[in-house]
Design an enzyme around this catalytic site. Sequence first.
Site, PDB file in Angstrom:
ATOM      1  N   LYS A   9      34.269  42.788  24.525  1.00  0.00           N
ATOM      2  CA  LYS A   9      35.323  41.787  24.420  1.00  0.00           C
ATOM      3  C   LYS A   9      34.679  40.437  24.738  1.00  0.00           C
ATOM      4  CE  LYS A   9      39.228  39.456  24.804  1.00  0.00           C
ATOM      5  NZ  LYS A   9      38.636  38.194  25.308  1.00  0.00           N
ATOM      6  N   GLY A  64      34.085  38.808  36.528  1.00  0.00           N
ATOM      7  CA  GLY A  64      35.060  37.727  36.446  1.00  0.00           C
ATOM      8  C   GLY A  64      35.878  37.613  37.714  1.00  0.00           C
ATOM      9  N   SER A  65      37.114  37.191  37.547  1.00  0.00           N
ATOM     10  CA  SER A  65      37.987  36.930  38.681  1.00  0.00           C
ATOM     11  C   SER A  65      38.552  38.216  39.270  1.00  0.00           C
ATOM     12  CB  SER A  65      39.157  36.038  38.254  1.00  0.00           C
ATOM     13  OG  SER A  65      40.021  36.749  37.376  1.00  0.00           O
ATOM     14  N   GLY A 105      41.688  39.253  37.194  1.00  0.00           N
ATOM     15  CA  GLY A 105      41.365  39.910  35.943  1.00  0.00           C
ATOM     16  C   GLY A 105      40.789  41.299  36.142  1.00  0.00           C
ATOM     17  N   GLU A 164      32.876  43.411  38.813  1.00  0.00           N
ATOM     18  CA  GLU A 164      32.340  42.500  39.820  1.00  0.00           C
ATOM     19  C   GLU A 164      33.263  41.297  39.838  1.00  0.00           C
ATOM     20  OE1 GLU A 164      31.204  39.195  40.885  1.00  0.00           O
ATOM     21  OE2 GLU A 164      29.487  39.302  39.533  1.00  0.00           O
ATOM     22  N   CYS A 181      29.009  33.594  41.342  1.00  0.00           N
ATOM     23  CA  CYS A 181      29.695  34.585  42.173  1.00  0.00           C
ATOM     24  C   CYS A 181      29.026  34.727  43.530  1.00  0.00           C
ATOM     25  CB  CYS A 181      29.753  35.930  41.459  1.00  0.00           C
ATOM     26  SG  CYS A 181      28.163  36.491  40.816  1.00  0.00           S
ATOM     27  N   GLU A 188      38.162  33.460  47.715  1.00  0.00           N
ATOM     28  CA  GLU A 188      37.200  32.677  46.944  1.00  0.00           C
ATOM     29  C   GLU A 188      37.851  31.458  46.309  1.00  0.00           C
ATOM     30  OE1 GLU A 188      33.839  33.414  43.480  1.00  0.00           O
ATOM     31  OE2 GLU A 188      35.738  34.500  43.339  1.00  0.00           O
TER      32      GLU A 188
END
Length: 520
Positions: A178, A235-236, A239, A259, A296, A388
Site C-alpha cells: 500500500k 507509522g503512527s 494507524g 512500528e 521514530c 509522542e
Amino acid sequence: MDLTGQNFIGNTRSANGSNTFQGVNPANGEDIAPQYVEATADEVDRAVEKAEEAFRVYRRKSGAERAKFLEAIADEIMALGDELIDRCSKETGLGEGRLTGERSRTVNQLRLFAEVVREGSWVDARIDRSEDAPDIKSMKMALGPVGIFGASNFPLAFSVAGGDTASALAAGCSIVVKAHPAHPGTCELVATSILRAVEKTGMPDGTFSMVQGISYDVGTALVEHPLIKAIGFTGSFKGGKALYDAATSRPEPIPVYAEMGSTNPMFFLPGALKEKGSEIAEGLVNSVNLGVGQFCTNPGLVAYENSEEAQQFQQTVTDHFKKAEGGTMLTAGIQSAYKKGLEKLLQQEGVQLVANGEENGTSTTTGVPHLLNVNSKHFLANRALEEEVFGPSTLTITADGPEDLVEIAQNLQGHLTATLYGTEEDLEQYSDLVDVLQRKVGRLIFNGFPTGVEVNHAMIHGGPFPATTDSRSTSVGTTAIERFARPVCFQNFPDSQLPDELKDDNPLDIWRLENGERTK
C-alpha cells in the site's frame, strides 16, 4: 520516465477507480502531476489473488534465486538515477543529500538480505534422529502473501522497497504494497524498478503488486483479505493500532508487525553532565532537530537530576534551541499534528515552554523547534506527557534524585530506544536504572544519540507496546526476516521429498542443528 498514476496488479497496470489524488510539494503547497487513481476493492482483491498464485511458485525459489532478485531490485533502483531523487525531494521536502543517503541504505539492505538468503542458515534447520524415535526435521518457511504499508518519513528505506519488503521477499513471501499517498510518484518509480527485476530474474507475475490510495478503505481491504498472512507497517500509533485491531478481528487473525513510534527517553547522569555537559547539550539539540524531528527515534524525553551542572546543561540546551532553525515538514497534516501535540503538552500542569527556535518563512509546512520542561512530580502524575509529538521538540524532566530517575523509568511504557549518558562509575551507581530500562525498550544506548539506525545483523528496531505491536521482532536488521516465516516440521519424510535445507547430504552446505549439535 512518464508516470501514469495507476496501480500495479502484478505486472499489469490498472486504474478502475473514480477517486483521485495528487502528491503535494510541502514546501509550497503546489500539487504535483499526475493524478493518482485510488485502488478499488476489486483491484485490491485481484492483487492479493495474484500474490497467492505467485507465492505457490515463489516460495519454492532457492535462496540463490531470491538473492539475485533482491540484488536486481537494488540495481534497478540505482538505475533510476537523479529522477528518483528529484521526484522524492519534490514530494517530501527532503534534501538531495538526505535522500541520496537513504537510497544507499535502501539498496544496501536489499543486498544484505540477499547475502542472508544466499547463505541460507537463517531457516534454522533442525534434525533429530535416533533408532528408537521418529525422524524429526524442521525449518522456517514463508508465511504467504504479505501486505506492506509504506511510511511517510522514510520514502525509500521504509517504503515500497524498504526493510519490510526486503525481508518479506527474502523469506519467500509475495507482497502487496500500500503506497503512501504523501509520495505517490516516488512509490511508482520504485515499483517499476521492482517489476523490472521480477521480469529480469524470471519471478512469477504477482510476486509484487502495489495499490495507491488516500482513504482508509484501501488499507482496510488489504488487511482484511483472507489470503493475506501478515502485515508490515511503519507509522503512527493510531494507524498501526487500527490495522492491528482489524487483523486480529478477522476470522483468521494474522500477525501485524507495526512500528508505531516512540519518545525514546534519554537519561543524563551526573558524571556525564559534569565532564562534558556542553558537548552533550549540542549533540542533543542536533539530534532533536535532525530531519525536522521526523524520526521514530527522535529523543522526545530527557531526564536528569537537578544540580548546578544540570542547570548549566539546561541553559546551554536553551541557548542552542533559540538559534535552531525550523524546516519543511513532510506534509501539512504532519505539521498540523505537531502543532496540536505541542499545544496539548503546554496545557498540561507543570509544563513550561523554555525556548523555541527560528521560523523559516520560506515553507508552508515549517516545523519550529521547541524545548519544554517539567519536574518529575508532574511527569509521573500525567501519562499524557509521555506521548509522542512527531517533530522537532523535546520535553526535559528535572528530577530530585536517583530514585526519581528510576521511578520515571519504571513508569514508562514501551519505547524503541532508551539512552544513558554517563561514566562507567555512573553505570555502576545507577545499575537499577539500567535493569529497568532493559525491560522497556528494544535498543539501549550508552553515550550516543538514538537517531540513526544501523542496518546489520545485530540491530533491533522494535520494543514493547506501544512502540510496536510485537516486542519479539525487529523491523531493521537481518532478523527481520523471521517475522515473515513460521516453523514447519517434517516427520518420517523420505529424503527425496524434503526441502534441500533438510536433506541428509546438506546440499546447500548450511549450518544446521543435528541432534543438538550445530554443524555443517
